[in-house]
Design an enzyme around this catalytic site. Sequence first.
Site, PDB file in Angstrom:
ATOM      1  N   LYS A  10       6.712   9.829  21.131  1.00  0.00           N
ATOM      2  CA  LYS A  10       7.602  10.480  22.291  1.00  0.00           C
ATOM      3  C   LYS A  10       5.584  10.825  22.865  1.00  0.00           C
ATOM      4  CE  LYS A  10      11.205  12.546  20.068  1.00  0.00           C
ATOM      5  NZ  LYS A  10      11.195  14.214  19.130  1.00  0.00           N
ATOM      6  N   THR A  34       0.632  -0.983   0.147  1.00  0.00           N
ATOM      7  CA  THR A  34      -0.066   0.093   0.010  1.00  0.00           C
ATOM      8  C   THR A  34       1.213   1.028  -0.299  1.00  0.00           C
ATOM      9  OG1 THR A  34      -1.761  -1.206   0.957  1.00  0.00           O
ATOM     10  CG2 THR A  34      -1.738   1.306   1.007  1.00  0.00           C
TER      11      THR A  34
END
Length: 361
Positions: free
Chosen positions: A80, A52
């Site tokens: 993060k 994809t």
Amino acid sequence: MNNLIDIMQLSKEELLELIDTALDIIANPDKYAESCKRKKLATLFFEPSTRTRLSFEAAMLELGGSVLGFSDAGTSSASKGESVADTAKVIGCYADIIAMRHPKEGAPLVASRNAGIPVINAGDGGHNHPTQTLADLLTIYREMGRLDDLTIGFCGDLKYGRTVHSLISAMTRFTGIKFVLISPKELEVPSYMIEDVLVKNNIPYEITRSLEEAMPSLDILYMTRIQKERFTDEAEYNRLKDSYILDADKMKLAKEKMAVLHPLPRVNEISVAVDKDPRACYFKQVRNGKYMREALILKLLGIKAGNAAHAEEQTVEVVTDKFKCTNPRCITCCEQEIVHEFKLADPEKMVYRCVYCEHEA
Ligand code: NCD
């Protein structure tokens, strides 16, 4: 429509128009070689993918545009703790269009509400995968010469197979369609698909455990991989993983003109011997996917927008203060800031479903 999050955002006319554009790209690639000059596609893949992502990248390069992005959530700021909304806002400053794959259902919808540029859902959890459907539709059209009057069998993991959900929905746009749903009990099509899509639209369907029995009636056989990564119980995956294997003997039961599709990757559900059978279309399907993604990029960027009427927007009641989504795979369950929205999917039975993942309240 400037995003593609759910295939039902496209009307039948728009689907046919995208097919026309793809066929024109196949016939006249040079005509499109600079269509996306100076345009940038960002591929944000928070979940593994080969075809994809590369298909999107190849599509944009064929159109003369460029690509940026990541293919591993670990290398993005998501690691993060950045929210999908913030990532989308940031990428909206760099790129012209986004293709996003995410393990959480509804994440591309969140991105589309924040990016300020078109967002394409390249697969969200076990929910939807509309651009695979575009590849599937072009393949069916090229192989069978029509999208109406077809008996389509889906076999394998119909619960978590997002490509199955999007293709079933899309085929309800066409007439004379019948579905044969072949799966173990544990991996049947989710009930919202049965109730909100098949029953509501009066589409005939049959649920069976036997691929052999279904085989002779099928025009299309859509094989799928058992989606290992969506199972919470490994023993259950191991018990179900070899449920169906399409081999040369089973192909003898099929019509001479049946087409076998598979979104790939394949594990063992189609034996390699079937690849030589002229009815095996899964590698052609890969190629078709690139052309349809080119057509879609041209449409969403307004470069070749077409005249087809948009899908009628259904006006459904949405409530924001009544329910909390409890689906652990839903984006609302892992990002606290997102408001839980529920739509009234069935006013008679008062069934509300999560706007992001379709989970029943
Ligand atoms: C599918 C997917 O990612 O949902 N693959 C693809 O996009 N071509 C099917 C799968 O992973 O089994």
